[in-house]
Design a protein around this motif. Structure first.
Motif, mmCIF file in Angstrom:
data_model
loop_
_atom_site.group_PDB
_atom_site.id
_atom_site.type_symbol
_atom_site.label_atom_id
_atom_site.label_comp_id
_atom_site.label_asym_id
_atom_site.label_seq_id
_atom_site.Cartn_x
_atom_site.Cartn_y
_atom_site.Cartn_z
ATOM 1 N N PRO A 34 39.596 13.072 -26.191
ATOM 2 C CA PRO A 34 38.860 12.687 -27.398
ATOM 3 C C PRO A 34 39.678 12.930 -28.661
ATOM 4 N N SER A 35 39.164 12.422 -29.767
ATOM 5 C CA SER A 35 39.844 12.552 -31.053
ATOM 6 C C SER A 35 38.805 12.703 -32.161
ATOM 7 N N ALA A 36 39.249 13.271 -33.281
ATOM 8 C CA ALA A 36 38.378 13.354 -34.455
ATOM 9 C C ALA A 36 38.250 11.994 -35.134
ATOM 10 N N LEU A 37 39.086 11.040 -34.726
ATOM 11 C CA LEU A 37 39.054 9.690 -35.298
ATOM 12 C C LEU A 37 38.443 8.706 -34.306
ATOM 13 N N SER A 38 37.974 7.585 -34.814
ATOM 14 C CA SER A 38 37.569 6.489 -33.940
ATOM 15 C C SER A 38 38.843 5.868 -33.345
ATOM 16 N N GLU A 39 38.702 5.098 -32.281
ATOM 17 C CA GLU A 39 39.889 4.471 -31.688
ATOM 18 C C GLU A 39 40.561 3.516 -32.674
ATOM 19 N N ALA A 40 39.779 2.858 -33.495
ATOM 20 C CA ALA A 40 40.367 1.952 -34.490
ATOM 21 C C ALA A 40 41.215 2.735 -35.487
ATOM 22 N N GLU A 41 40.728 3.880 -35.881
ATOM 23 C CA GLU A 41 41.479 4.711 -36.827
ATOM 24 C C GLU A 41 42.714 5.323 -36.165
#
Length: 570
Positions: A34-41
């Motif tokens: 996971p990430s703190a950003l969306s996949e687009a970001e």
């Protein structure tokens, strides 16, 4: 929790036209979940790296860090991903911490470019600020490095940025891993009704997380040699764990804030002022003015003697007999073997090794039988002082590194700490550097398996744990004095007072040489004249006179009550 980038940051990231490395980005995006950003970001950040790296495509750079799980992930996974996405080939060497400092010193002394970037502990912040041989990142990001500085880097999101900031307000290093030195204990043993009943009968108060050293000592005494067969524990049990071999790692054990835990220094965050946890005093210009009490320092003060005597006493009475001959790396795994009740000096970098299935300190469901909590403090400690250490391994760029190589290395450094990769990296190494990562939903879910690590880093308590600060003018030269001199006390060759007298005198010799050489200019040492120690001991703050009672009333708190107080403070 997904933290969205600002509109300006997204625009800055997506400016730049067509992308040559869409295939590599698509390949690596699943790894960074996971990430703190969306996949687009995330995709926008990776596209920015690919575009910014175009002038350096085909270049090979060399960086170095110590060997811990976080850096293994960087070297084995992130370096490969960065190379495929940007075309910059990265060799990320993993070596011992002492070797990293040695390579850095070589580059400082010779001006030869040994490495293009270093992951160097922020303990050297005073060294870097005074010698001015590293690029200060505040000016770098606004000047020469502006075209290779990630628009969404978000320095304010880094929880350790204050540790890598000099007295001039400039950022000299960028944290890439961070871990605290906390109290560790067997939650299951402490909550056992028979243990609780027997402890109260023996000591007159509740068994719980010790708030002060008096309680820690009682708990150490209680568990050492205790029969825990009613809990299915066989063999000898110990109430304390530590290490004592005369070795460089013995020095870390004390410079990593044991003295501040005892209460030797002054109040202040992130470090005591004017006297820090090394016992070094500075003046209003941040110039070191002494280490011995006769010059206003505290390295050989009554509080320091108390700290060393407690260390030796507990090691002798309550730790496994082999501990006195162990170094840091040998002692670290011992609590996981299941025979130790508590340890005051425990690095959270060991967390990943303490949650493995099948070990004695993890139950059948994979839940830890232990917890971590704030370290107890000594008799000289006062509210407002730091109470423990945090290691902040931080990216460091030397001025002697050629500009193009420094730019390429800076791109890689930012990649390893970017919001795109940081949550995944933190799940691997459990060394938090970003607020957005600490607060991520995935760590809320994982928290019960990590024994209090997440709760600690989300708590207001964490600000009282900090690395070595800016009072220390030359970390490599001074750090080696600690293990050599305190080793004399731990071995019995000298008393605590004798060893500390020798240590503070040796520190002042180094500072005196720096003062005479003038290599650090008007921010280097300027030693005070020696005076009767009583003059300094009678002044407010540190150095502090000897207490009539170095064993105050013991205080404990229930662990669950402690965690509840953290959540209520947030």
């Amino acid at each position: 929790m997904t933290r969205l980038l600002s509109g300006a940051a997204v625009l800055a990231l997506t400016a730049g036209g067509a992308w040559a490395n869409e295939e590599a980005i698509a390949k690596w995006l699943p790894e960074f979940q996971p990430s703190a950003l969306s996949e687009a970001e995330q995709k926008a950040e990776l596209e920015w790296f690919a575009e910014a790296a175009k002038p350096f495509a085909g270049m090979s750079i060399n960086v170095v860090s110590e060997t811990i799980a976080t850096h293994e992930y960087e070297a084995n996974v992130l370096a490969r991903a960065f190379s495929e996405i940007t075309g910059i080939q990265v060799t990320h060497d993993l070596i011992g911490e002492g070797d990293v400092v040695e390579k850095l010193q070589t580059q400082m002394q010779t001006g030869q470019n040994v490495y293009d970037a270093y992951v160097n502990d922020s303990d050297l912040i005073g060294t870097h600020w005074r010698y001015q041989q590293v690029r200060n990142l505040t000016d770098w990001m606004a000047g020469e490095g502006a075209d290779v500085t990630l628009p969404s880097l978000d320095v304010a999101d880094f929880v350790g940025a204050s540790f890598t900031t000099g007295p001039d307000g400039k950022l000299y290093q960028l944290p890439t891993q961070q871990f605290a030195n906390l109290y560790w204990f067997r939650y299951d043993w402490f909550n056992d009704p028979k243990n609780q009943e027997d402890f109260r009968a023996a000591y007159g108060y509740d068994l719980g997380v010790p708030d002060n050293w008096s309680a820690y000592e009682d708990i150490a005494e209680f568990f050492t040699g205790r029969d825990l067969s009613h809990m299915g524990v066989e063999g000898e049990v110990y109430g304390h764990m530590d290490y004592g071999k005369k070795d460089p790692s013995l020095g870390w054990r004390f410079t990593d804030a044991w003295m501040s835990m005892a209460g030797m220094g002054d109040k202040g965050e992130p470090n005591g002022l004017p006297v820090d946890e090394w016992g070094i005093r500075v003046n209003e210009n941040s110039q070191p003015t002494g280490s011995c009490v006769a010059r206003g320092g505290a390295t050989n003060s009554p509080a320091a003697v108390y700290a060393i005597e407690k260390y030796i006493d507990w090691l002798t009475k309550y730790a496994p007999p082999a501990a006195a001959g162990m170094v840091f790396s040998e002692a670290g795994p011992v609590p996981a073997q299941g025979q130790v009740a508590q340890q005051m000096f425990w690095y959270t970098a060991f967390t990943a090794d303490m949650v493995k299935d099948g070990i004695p300190v993890v139950d059948e469901a994979g839940n830890p039988k232990w917890r971590m909590a704030p370290s107890p403090h000594g008799a000289y400690w006062e509210d407002g002082m730091k109470v423990g250490y945090q290691d902040a391994g931080s990216w460091t760029l030397m001025k002697s590194t050629p500009l193009d190589r420094a730019k390429a290395a800076w791109l890689y450094a930012q990649f390893t700490v970017s919001k795109t990769v940081d949550v995944k990296k933190s799940h691997t190494g459990l060394t938090f550097i970003r607020e957005s990562t600490i607060e991520h939903d995935s760590f809320t879910e994982r928290a019960p398996k990590l024994g209090g690590l997440v709760e600690f880093y989300r708590s207001p308590a964490r600000v009282r744990w900090s690395p070595t600060g800016t009072n220390v003018p030359d970390y490599p030269k001074l750090a080696q004095l600690w293990w050599q001199n305190i080793g004399d006390a731990s071995s019995g060759a000298k008393t605590a007072q004798e060893a500390l007298d020798a240590l503070c005198a040796a520190q002042e010799q180094v500072m005196s040489r720096l003062e005479r050489a003038g290599v650090q200019g008007d921010i280097g040492p300027k030693l005070n004249e020696e005076r009767d120690p009583e003059y300094w001991l009678s002044q407010p703050g540190s150095p502090k006179p000897k207490l009539d009672n170095e064993d105050p009333t013991p205080v404990t708190i229930g662990y669950d009550e402690l965690v509840k107080s953290w959540s209520e403070s947030n």
